[in-house]
Write a protein that holds these residues in place. Sequence first.
Motif, PDB file in Angstrom:
ATOM      1  N   LYS A   1       6.104 -28.575  -5.507  1.00  7.75           N
ATOM      2  CA  LYS A   1       4.706 -27.640  -6.185  1.00  7.75           C
ATOM      3  C   LYS A   1       3.576 -27.443  -6.406  1.00  7.75           C
ATOM      4  CE  LYS A   1       7.033 -29.668 -10.645  1.00  7.75           C
ATOM      5  NZ  LYS A   1       7.528 -28.484 -11.035  1.00  7.75           N
ATOM      6  N   LYS A   2       2.785 -28.634  -5.243  1.00  5.93           N
ATOM      7  CA  LYS A   2       2.097 -27.891  -4.758  1.00  5.93           C
ATOM      8  C   LYS A   2       1.385 -26.965  -4.539  1.00  5.93           C
ATOM      9  CE  LYS A   2      -2.338 -29.858  -2.413  1.00  5.93           C
ATOM     10  NZ  LYS A   2      -3.404 -29.808  -3.757  1.00  5.93           N
ATOM     11  N   PHE A   3       2.945 -26.526  -3.282  1.00  5.03           N
ATOM     12  CA  PHE A   3       1.988 -25.254  -2.212  1.00  5.03           C
ATOM     13  C   PHE A   3       3.241 -24.205  -2.708  1.00  5.03           C
ATOM     14  CE2 PHE A   3       1.800 -28.925   0.714  1.00  5.03           C
ATOM     15  CZ  PHE A   3       0.191 -28.832   0.697  1.00  5.03           C
ATOM     16  N   ALA A   4       3.930 -24.551  -3.789  1.00  3.63           N
ATOM     17  CA  ALA A   4       4.672 -23.317  -4.781  1.00  3.63           C
ATOM     18  C   ALA A   4       4.137 -21.779  -4.382  1.00  3.63           C
ATOM     19  CB  ALA A   4       4.472 -23.600  -6.256  1.00  3.63           C
ATOM     20  N   VAL A   5       4.625 -20.917  -4.250  1.00  2.00           N
ATOM     21  CA  VAL A   5       4.613 -19.649  -4.238  1.00  2.00           C
ATOM     22  C   VAL A   5       5.339 -18.689  -5.505  1.00  2.00           C
ATOM     23  CG1 VAL A   5       4.457 -17.646  -3.127  1.00  2.00           C
ATOM     24  CG2 VAL A   5       4.119 -19.931  -1.688  1.00  2.00           C
ATOM     25  N   GLU A   6       4.740 -18.469  -5.804  1.00  2.00           N
ATOM     26  CA  GLU A   6       5.766 -17.840  -7.103  1.00  2.00           C
ATOM     27  C   GLU A   6       5.749 -16.126  -7.132  1.00  2.00           C
ATOM     28  OE1 GLU A   6       2.574 -18.071 -10.024  1.00  2.00           O
ATOM     29  OE2 GLU A   6       2.450 -19.829 -10.065  1.00  2.00           O
ATOM     30  N   THR A   7       5.404 -15.462  -6.452  1.00  2.00           N
ATOM     31  CA  THR A   7       5.039 -14.605  -5.742  1.00  2.00           C
ATOM     32  C   THR A   7       5.794 -14.038  -4.810  1.00  2.00           C
ATOM     33  OG1 THR A   7       3.883 -13.513  -6.067  1.00  2.00           O
ATOM     34  CG2 THR A   7       4.687 -12.529  -7.684  1.00  2.00           C
ATOM     35  N   ASP A   8       6.654 -13.071  -4.473  1.00  2.00           N
ATOM     36  CA  ASP A   8       6.701 -13.226  -2.463  1.00  2.00           C
ATOM     37  C   ASP A   8       5.191 -12.568  -1.907  1.00  2.00           C
ATOM     38  OD1 ASP A   8       7.034 -12.857   0.086  1.00  2.00           O
ATOM     39  OD2 ASP A   8       9.051 -12.039   0.243  1.00  2.00           O
ATOM     40  N   ALA A   9       4.286 -13.572  -1.631  1.00  2.00           N
ATOM     41  CA  ALA A   9       3.396 -12.933  -0.896  1.00  2.00           C
ATOM     42  C   ALA A   9       2.909 -11.954   0.216  1.00  2.00           C
ATOM     43  CB  ALA A   9       2.173 -13.459  -0.023  1.00  2.00           C
ATOM     44  N   ARG A  10       4.495 -11.871   1.233  1.00  2.00           N
ATOM     45  CA  ARG A  10       4.585 -10.718   1.290  1.00  2.00           C
ATOM     46  C   ARG A  10       4.886  -8.760   1.388  1.00  2.00           C
ATOM     47  NH1 ARG A  10       9.785 -11.910   4.930  1.00  2.00           N
ATOM     48  NH2 ARG A  10      10.379 -11.765   2.574  1.00  2.00           N
ATOM     49  N   VAL A  11       5.103  -9.091  -0.312  1.00  2.00           N
ATOM     50  CA  VAL A  11       4.943  -7.509  -0.973  1.00  2.00           C
ATOM     51  C   VAL A  11       4.011  -6.881  -1.532  1.00  2.00           C
ATOM     52  CG1 VAL A  11       5.269  -6.290  -3.253  1.00  2.00           C
ATOM     53  CG2 VAL A  11       7.238  -8.186  -2.555  1.00  2.00           C
ATOM     54  N   ALA A  12       2.874  -8.209  -1.779  1.00  2.00           N
ATOM     55  CA  ALA A  12       1.385  -6.737  -1.631  1.00  2.00           C
ATOM     56  C   ALA A  12       1.046  -6.972   0.245  1.00  2.00           C
ATOM     57  CB  ALA A  12       0.215  -8.341  -2.003  1.00  2.00           C
ATOM     58  N   GLU A  13       1.575  -7.253   0.593  1.00  2.00           N
ATOM     59  CA  GLU A  13       1.104  -7.190   2.320  1.00  2.00           C
ATOM     60  C   GLU A  13       2.116  -5.372   2.673  1.00  2.00           C
ATOM     61  OE1 GLU A  13       1.455 -10.305   5.356  1.00  2.00           O
ATOM     62  OE2 GLU A  13       0.723 -11.254   3.761  1.00  2.00           O
ATOM     63  N   ILE A  14       2.758  -5.750   2.171  1.00  2.00           N
ATOM     64  CA  ILE A  14       3.563  -4.718   2.358  1.00  2.00           C
ATOM     65  C   ILE A  14       3.034  -3.142   1.540  1.00  2.00           C
ATOM     66  CG2 ILE A  14       6.524  -3.614   2.241  1.00  2.00           C
ATOM     67  CD1 ILE A  14       7.523  -6.263   3.000  1.00  2.00           C
ATOM     68  N   ALA A  15       2.830  -3.553   0.148  1.00  2.00           N
ATOM     69  CA  ALA A  15       2.562  -2.536  -0.445  1.00  2.00           C
ATOM     70  C   ALA A  15       1.303  -1.252   0.514  1.00  2.00           C
ATOM     71  CB  ALA A  15       2.574  -2.968  -1.718  1.00  2.00           C
ATOM     72  N   ALA A  16       0.867  -2.792   0.867  1.00  2.00           N
ATOM     73  CA  ALA A  16      -0.250  -2.506   1.833  1.00  2.00           C
ATOM     74  C   ALA A  16      -0.729  -1.572   2.300  1.00  2.00           C
ATOM     75  CB  ALA A  16      -1.123  -3.155   2.046  1.00  2.00           C
ATOM     76  N   LEU A  17       1.054  -1.345   3.403  1.00  2.00           N
ATOM     77  CA  LEU A  17       1.268  -0.672   4.515  1.00  2.00           C
ATOM     78  C   LEU A  17       1.388   0.735   4.019  1.00  2.00           C
ATOM     79  CD1 LEU A  17       2.559  -3.246   6.734  1.00  2.00           C
ATOM     80  CD2 LEU A  17      -0.163  -1.784   6.933  1.00  2.00           C
ATOM     81  N   MET A  18       2.172   0.632   3.262  1.00  2.00           N
ATOM     82  CA  MET A  18       2.921   1.715   1.986  1.00  2.00           C
ATOM     83  C   MET A  18       1.493   2.748   1.838  1.00  2.00           C
ATOM     84  SD  MET A  18       6.490   0.817   1.836  1.00  2.00           S
ATOM     85  CE  MET A  18       7.002   2.004   1.250  1.00  2.00           C
ATOM     86  N   PRO A  19       2.057   4.279   2.132  1.00  2.00           N
ATOM     87  CA  PRO A  19       1.691   5.323   2.356  1.00  2.00           C
ATOM     88  C   PRO A  19       0.233   5.418   0.509  1.00  2.00           C
ATOM     89  CG  PRO A  19       3.781   6.533   2.604  1.00  2.00           C
ATOM     90  CD  PRO A  19       3.859   4.741   2.783  1.00  2.00           C
ATOM     91  N   GLY A  20       1.781   4.752  -0.810  1.00  2.00           N
ATOM     92  CA  GLY A  20       1.261   4.399  -1.531  1.00  2.00           C
ATOM     93  C   GLY A  20       0.477   5.787  -2.787  1.00  2.00           C
ATOM     94  N   SER A  21       1.618   7.710  -2.171  1.00  2.00           N
ATOM     95  CA  SER A  21       1.875   8.102  -2.859  1.00  2.00           C
ATOM     96  C   SER A  21       2.490   8.136  -3.873  1.00  2.00           C
ATOM     97  CB  SER A  21       1.723   9.382  -1.938  1.00  2.00           C
ATOM     98  OG  SER A  21       2.866   9.193  -1.611  1.00  2.00           O
ATOM     99  N   ASN A  22       3.829   6.836  -4.057  1.00  2.00           N
ATOM    100  CA  ASN A  22       4.458   6.649  -5.306  1.00  2.00           C
ATOM    101  C   ASN A  22       5.433   8.617  -5.107  1.00  2.00           C
ATOM    102  OD1 ASN A  22       3.741   3.880  -5.604  1.00  2.00           O
ATOM    103  ND2 ASN A  22       1.881   4.844  -7.205  1.00  2.00           N
ATOM    104  N   CYS A  23       6.160   8.814  -4.435  1.00  2.00           N
ATOM    105  CA  CYS A  23       6.887  10.634  -4.162  1.00  2.00           C
ATOM    106  C   CYS A  23       8.078   9.779  -4.284  1.00  2.00           C
ATOM    107  CB  CYS A  23       6.376  10.944  -2.436  1.00  2.00           C
ATOM    108  SG  CYS A  23       7.444  10.131  -1.265  1.00  2.00           S
ATOM    109  N   GLY A  24       8.594   8.734  -3.723  1.00  2.00           N
ATOM    110  CA  GLY A  24       9.919   8.559  -4.598  1.00  2.00           C
ATOM    111  C   GLY A  24      11.386   9.288  -3.497  1.00  2.00           C
ATOM    112  N   GLN A  25      10.436   8.986  -2.382  1.00  2.00           N
ATOM    113  CA  GLN A  25      11.709   9.990  -1.297  1.00  2.00           C
ATOM    114  C   GLN A  25      12.248   8.817  -1.480  1.00  2.00           C
ATOM    115  OE1 GLN A  25      11.220  12.840   1.751  1.00  2.00           O
ATOM    116  NE2 GLN A  25       8.739  12.576   0.977  1.00  2.00           N
ATOM    117  N   CYS A  26      12.153   7.480  -0.917  1.00  2.00           N
ATOM    118  CA  CYS A  26      13.104   6.474  -1.063  1.00  2.00           C
ATOM    119  C   CYS A  26      14.196   5.762  -1.796  1.00  2.00           C
ATOM    120  CB  CYS A  26      11.818   5.046  -0.587  1.00  2.00           C
ATOM    121  SG  CYS A  26      11.306   4.991  -2.058  1.00  2.00           S
ATOM    122  N   GLY A  27      13.797   6.239  -3.162  1.00  2.00           N
ATOM    123  CA  GLY A  27      14.683   5.888  -3.564  1.00  2.00           C
ATOM    124  C   GLY A  27      14.817   4.862  -4.945  1.00  2.00           C
ATOM    125  N   PHE A  28      13.748   5.009  -4.596  1.00  2.00           N
ATOM    126  CA  PHE A  28      12.439   2.888  -5.628  1.00  2.00           C
ATOM    127  C   PHE A  28      11.348   3.842  -6.486  1.00  2.00           C
ATOM    128  CE2 PHE A  28      14.536   1.273  -1.550  1.00  2.00           C
ATOM    129  CZ  PHE A  28      15.513   0.743  -1.644  1.00  2.00           C
TER     130      PHE A  28
END
Lengths: 503, 366, 182
Positions: free
Chosen positions: C24-51
């Motif tokens: 309960k106490k240490f529950a991680v609601e969202t995967d913290a890595r998502v934000a960390e990975i998103a910080a590494l991505m170019p961030g231009s949302n170009c869509g070439q990956c298909g996502f």
Amino acid sequence: MGLIEKFFALLEPQHWGVHPDDHKRPAADAPLRSLPLPERLYIPLQQHIGAAARPIVLVGQSVLKGQLLAEAQGATSAAIHASTSGTVAAIGDVTAPHPSGLPFAAITLAADGDDRWADTGTAVDPFALPPPEVARRVAAAGVVGLGGATFPSALKLGLGLKAEIHTLIINGGECEPYLSCDDRLMRDFATETVDGIRIMLHATGAKQALVGIEDNKPEAIAAMTAAAQGYSEIAIRPVPARYPMGSEKHLFSELTGTEVPADGRTTDLGALVHNVGTAWAVHEALRNNRPLVERIVTVNGGAVARPGNIRVPVGALVEDVLAFVGLREEPARLVMGGPMMGSLLPHRRVPVVKGSSGILALTAVEAAGFDPGPCIRCSSCVRACPVGLLPLEMSARIANGDLDGAVAFGLKDCIACGCCSFVCPSRIPLVHYFNHAKGELAAQGRAQLRNEAAKRLVAARAERLERDAREKAEVAARRKAERAAAKAAEAARSAAASSEATT
Amino acid sequence: MISESASLAAAAPIASPHAHAGGRVSLVMLKVMAALAPATLFGFWLYGWPAIHLWLITVLFALLGEAFSLRVMGRRALPVLMDGSALLTGWLLALSLPPWAPWWIGATGGLFATIVAKQLFGGLGQNLFNPAMVARVALLISFPVAMTQWTAPLPLGSAGAPDFIHGLQITLGGLGAKSQLDAVSSATLLGHAKTELSRGLDLFHSLAGEHAPTLSPVGARAGSLGETSALLIAAGGIAMIFMGLISWHIPLAMLAAIAVPAAIGHAVDPARHLDAASHVLSGAAMLGAFFIATDYVTSPNTRTGQLVFGAGCGFLTWVIRTWGGYPEGVAFAVLLMNALTPAIDRLLKPRIYGRDRKGRPREPAP
Amino acid sequence: MIAAILSLTLLGAVLGFGLGIAAKKFAVETDARVAEIAALMPGSNCGQCGFPGCAGAAAAIAEGSATVTVCPPGGKALAGALAAKLGISIDLSGVADAGPKIAAIAEEICIGCCRCVKECPTDAIVGAAKQIHAVMREACTGCGNCIDRCPTEAMKMEPVPVTLQHWVWPKPVVTEAEPSWA
């Protein structure tokens, strides 16, 4: 130094560095020669650390020796001058004296053979000039550090004024094997070099100058001592011959007994390090109003027929220099600079630049081949490293793609001196690994910056689109309101008219 | 325009330095073998043909094990065998075996050293433990009787010394052939002292006996094939120090860490503790200090680390000899310290220029 | 016997209770890595990956449904950084990295239609109607979204030339040596 530090120092005295065969003689003892003027000179716009110079001449224009060809551009840059008189034949790419073999921009000069100097003005007493003016003149002469780092010298002098320098350290170490251009300069131009040192003392406001010369150059030590007689502020200090004694930080430590803190500079400790060749160039710039258009280059190596030191105009091709000294056999490897830190030349048609201290034509026997075997952890590299790193651990990590691991072992403190590769019995190209890792890390850093910039642009665009939409909506709303108001007014008017009509 | 698109450099640029000091791994191994040669030849002379046969078999099987491992991995064996490391491993193992041990001791040991202790870890430079010592300990635990059958010196050419054929019979026939010559079986000083002590006989009595082993720095005593001549081993080791192959740190620290506790123990209770000279000059102490513990791969990188490592090897040797179940402890001590080597390397890194020992930038001196 | 049963039951209850509180106490609601990975991505949302944009790709990488090599503009460098972040090892030599590319406009066929300008996620293309457009090299992330928008095929992707300042020493190639005794 704490007690524990002292204990460790006692256990492990600093046995840094290596003692390679110096191969300096007989080239060092051969009298200085001058390269016959080549027909064409290829003068690069980037012969220094920083931004490339900006050309101010046009193709077809006639220029005189010493005339400004390209001016410094940006904060860190240096001016480029014509090495001889003639016509600008082209401005374009030539192969750089760099292992990549990539091109860089240069001004091609077709020599007219007269080698006529431009009128560079009359010389004034440098000691009558205020220090900033001396630095300005050094900058105008395009002087850069001739020890190999090619940092614009005027900036360093200016730094001296800002950082309250008390000691000027003049690097005459020349610890690289094969090279003797500084040795020759100190022997033949000791008076001029000492004069340059005095001008630099004046320009920086330093109280004393320590000239460090490796004790394998007794003639240079004698010549400089004689020339410095009568100037109590200049001390000639022989230092033991050991590679890399000529490293800025190591020479500083040898002469002052203190270490430069990591991530710091010698200027933090009130000392400024300049090469002897730079002192000579400063003398030429201030006393004779001559910009830096030539330098002494050591041509050496087993494949060279008549090795020695040659005065070469900047922009002459390595090919021209080798033709002048003659080749005994086809060299297995061409190197610009010394064998420990010099760079492999892609071919002979590359120009000599301000920072070219030597051209080495090495035979297959001299040139070390790397046919790496597994590391046997003999720790020869650990003992050789002048910085106190663990090259074997760093290279193992880089080989496995763990760049961060290598950084944790001190990769960023590596000065790429080559001691580790030199002694490695497994012939592992350690410096190559470190070069690769440093380049990759720099590229990653640039990509990171680019990513961040792109993110800012994306955010700015999103904000702009939102603002556009908002403004559009506002305009639409206003129009609607206006239309409604107009309609209401119209209705009111027509109502009034109709009521008027009815009454 | 001179951009004749550098075909030379584009292929594979070579980084500096463009010079080399000239050392090679194979050359290093060759020099170590040269330093080992005097003590080995003395062992051959002292124990005759069986010792020579045993040495040959051990070295041969060490090479076979290396070649076999490489072939299994699909690599060419000959270039790797040429580096000399497998030969040296087999050689060092042979020197630590009882000179008249049967052939299968040498064969098993040689194979074990190169296959299990070296190639399974990833080959040269990757093994955590000294391969020769791993093999020796494996043999000692598996075949305790064969590994503790010592013979009294019977030099080549002396009366009763086995000739070539007889030597071959001893090596190939093993204990059976040897038992005919029960006159030659003997005990080592360390082993004798331990056995008698466990029987309740103190050193004054056990060493006073007529057949008690004595100390011999020259090496005319019972012991392992190449471990008896302390003088020749030390000479080889000192030659290696002068050649720059090893430094004095590990040997000196190890010998001192054996001698000092031994001297203290002897002073406190001479009835139960052998003196320092007996400890240093007998058993594998000398060979261990100069040739085993100094193995590059399994010893620390820095001088300080090497001092710690050597002292650990020496002290553990004395502890095992004094209180352990075996009379000799060099192999165990070295293996234990091998396990600590990565930790020592991590804790005792060299100080980086301009930084303190913890890696922080130094404060500029006032 | 009873003591053993009791003590084990008690132990199980206490540990289970502790685990429950921790969850309960240490529950991680969202995967913290998502934000960390998103910080590494170019961030231009170009869509070439298909996502759907870089955040979508980051979520996919974090949950493992996309590989770390999914982002073409990020190239090898990003793949390496992502692998390091996720603590996985990949063989980057197999990753086809054609090197970074950026958009370029053939000025003689550009008609000044402004379609590419509108498409560019980083506003790297400047130009007004009926004027020749130009790409600002520093701002272009090389997503390639503008290519298909151009009615005259004046847009193309060109590799960024390697300069002396950006050249990187290649990793040393280790081949098994032929040792010699000299």
